[in-house]
Design an enzyme around this catalytic site. Structure first.
Site, PDB file in Angstrom:
ATOM      1  N   TYR A 261       0.820  -1.220   0.000  1.00  6.10           N
ATOM      2  CA  TYR A 261       0.000   0.000   0.000  1.00  6.10           C
ATOM      3  C   TYR A 261       0.849   1.263   0.000  1.00  6.10           C
ATOM      4  CZ  TYR A 261      -4.243  -2.634   0.978  1.00  6.10           C
ATOM      5  OH  TYR A 261      -5.307  -3.492   0.903  1.00  6.10           O
TER       6      TYR A 261
ATOM      7  N   LYS B  54       3.086 -14.054   5.780  1.00  6.01           N
ATOM      8  CA  LYS B  54       3.329 -15.044   4.734  1.00  6.01           C
ATOM      9  C   LYS B  54       4.855 -15.164   4.592  1.00  6.01           C
ATOM     10  CE  LYS B  54       1.536 -17.493   1.397  1.00  6.01           C
ATOM     11  NZ  LYS B  54       1.186 -18.853   1.753  1.00  6.01           N
TER      12      LYS B  54
ATOM     13  N   ASP C 228      -2.460 -17.747   5.030  1.00  9.18           N
ATOM     14  CA  ASP C 228      -3.485 -18.573   4.360  1.00  9.18           C
ATOM     15  C   ASP C 228      -4.099 -19.563   5.353  1.00  9.18           C
ATOM     16  OD1 ASP C 228      -0.844 -19.438   4.265  1.00  9.18           O
ATOM     17  OD2 ASP C 228      -1.123 -20.745   2.546  1.00  9.18           O
TER      18      ASP C 228
ATOM     19  N   ASP D 103      -6.112  -6.316   5.534  1.00 10.76           N
ATOM     20  CA  ASP D 103      -7.274  -5.935   4.737  1.00 10.76           C
ATOM     21  C   ASP D 103      -8.134  -7.169   4.462  1.00 10.76           C
ATOM     22  OD1 ASP D 103      -8.858  -4.175   3.448  1.00 10.76           O
ATOM     23  OD2 ASP D 103      -7.574  -3.892   1.703  1.00 10.76           O
TER      24      ASP D 103
END
Ligand code: NAP
Length: 420
Positions: A159, A229, A283, A307
């Site tokens: 972002y 991640k 995930d 988000d």
């Protein structure tokens, strides 16, 4: 300070910071609170939220002097620009403010005003509590198991806005640098490509994780989960997790314990008096929030994971019409609902204003007005439990009464009077 186009209310005083170290605020009985209605359905939900927050403040022996500020379409009309400097200044000077959604065009035009606001104000933690209000329909069988709060990093990650469009000289320069100088010569496919950069810094990670741990300690929560991640993006998301653990291990003494220590030294037994810090791969975490909802509590996440995950959690407790949020910096709070400006419903007195009302409750809690915050939450819950709801919940509740935004606000106001 006087402003060019912002009208400062005659009544009310500014909230001030007593101690910059601890962010302690001095909140007067009638604080001036800037309110930005926002674009699209902002014109529907913001007045409704304002009405309810005023009612809750008065019912608990206080008042609010609201001060309208402008960004997006309202600012273009008044100032001929999207984000006037005095809007930023007004939020900074008053320390606590609330906003409705702002529209961001996809692919063209200006970059997100929301992102610009968060970056300029350095409100580095986007905080989204996700808890179930009784009576709200949910796609899961036990929505009451969800009681999490996410701390999403708000200023960096993908972002940050460092990206180059396919076909430009700039993107070709970056490709050349990455291939020739950094040695990734077989990595980017030939032909048109867009390239972005994902910065994750120690500074931004650590201050976010501190906010999450501080919250967990202050609110008697059991755990803080670092969600990343890092198995794939080792030096960005992996570093987020490592720096997060560093904060836990180096700055909190016995108050915080890591999951590893928990197993090595205590055989997995959760201590009563300490917050446990653990980490999960993003995930997997999207599954865990559905299958092991009760095990999770406070979450700290980089921007993009935050988000996705907070919207997924929001769906479990009834969706966007309900999901509140707030952006926090040092001694600064800008509350805002999670939802966007839903332009197709703008001005129809139709959508659900609960998310903005509950965002105001977060703001009140930050100001130390816990009783007023609880009153807002309880009054919304009582109204929904009575099946008096806006269209979005009505379509999922059998035998409910469908109300317009303003009618729903009036019903919540009645419940505030009754519960106070
Ligand atoms: P959105 O405005 O959140 O709307 C998506 C859908 O969510 C709506 O069509 C509606 O679903 C439901 N919804 C949203 N708010 C609701 C409410 N208060 N009550 C009931 N239902 C509600 O998302 P979007 O269409 O992707 O985005 C529109 C614009 O908002 C974009 O320009 C986007 O960039 C911007 N945005 C701003 C913010 C922000 O200011 N923080 C956040 C997100 C998006 P149904 O039609 O199915 O009923």
């Amino acid at each position: 300070m006087s402003y060019d186009k912002i009208e400062v209310p005659d009544e009310g005083e500014r909230i001030r910071v007593v101690d910059e170290e601890t962010d302690e605020l001095d909140v007067p009985g009638t604080p001036i609170i800037p309110i930005l209605y926002g674009d699209g359905i902002g014109q529907d939900v913001a007045p409704a939220a304002k009405e309810i927050l005023t009612a809750a403040a008065r019912a608990t022996g206080r008042d609010v002097a609201w001060m309208r500020i402008y960004a997006g379409e309202s600012a273009r009309e008044k100032y001929d620009e999207n984000l006037p400097g005095e809007t930023i200044e007004a939020i900074r000077e008053h320390r606590v403010a609330i906003k409705g959604p702002l529209t961001t065009p996809v692919g063209v035009g200006y970059r997100s005003l929301n992102v610009a606001l968060r970056q300029t104000l350095d409100t580095y933690a986007n905080v989204r509590p996700t808890y179930h209000l009784e009576g709200v329909p949910s796609p899961v069988s036990n929505p009451e198991q969800m009681d999490m709060i996410s701390f999403r990093e708000n200023t960096e990650d993908v972002y940050a806005g460092i990206e180059w469009e396919a076909g430009t000289d700039e993107v070709e320069q970056v490709r050349e640098f990455v291939e020739d100088e950094m040695g990734f010569d077989e990595t980017i496919h030939d032909g048109a490509v867009g390239i972005g950069v994902k910065p994750i810094s120690e500074h931004a990670t650590k201050r976010l994780v501190r906010k999450a741990i501080d919250y967990a300690l202050e609110h008697d929560r059991d755990s803080v989960t670092l969600i990343h991640k890092g198995n794939i993006m080792k030096f960005t998301e992996g570093a987020f997790s490592e720096w997060g653990y560093e904060v836990a291990e180096e700055e909190y003494g016995d108050e915080v314990i890591t999951e590893n220590t928990l197993w090595e030294e205590r055989d997995g037994e959760q201590p009563d008096d300490a917050v446990v810090v653990n980490d999960r791969i993003a995930d997997n975490m999207l599954q865990q929030v559905l299958t092991r909802t009760e095990q999770y509590d406070v979450m700290a996440l980089p921007n993009l994971n935050g988000d996705y995950l907070s919207d997924a959690c929001g769906a479990q407790i009834g969706g966007l019409g309900i999901a509140p949020g707030a952006n926090f910096g040092d001694a600064l709070c800008l509350a805002e609902p999670v939802h966007g400006s839903a332009p197709k419903y703008a001005g129809q007195d139709k959508v659900n204003p609960t998310a903005m009302m509950l965002s105001g409750a977060i703001m009140f809690e930050y100001m130390g007005w816990t009783d007023a915050a609880e009153l807002v939450r309880d009054a919304c819950e009582a109204t929904i439990s009575d099946k008096r709801v806006t269209y979005d919940l009505h379509r999922q509740i059998e035998g409910g009464e469908k109300l317009a935004t303003s009618e729903y606000a009036a019903a919540v106001a009645e419940n505030i009077e009754e519960l106070a």
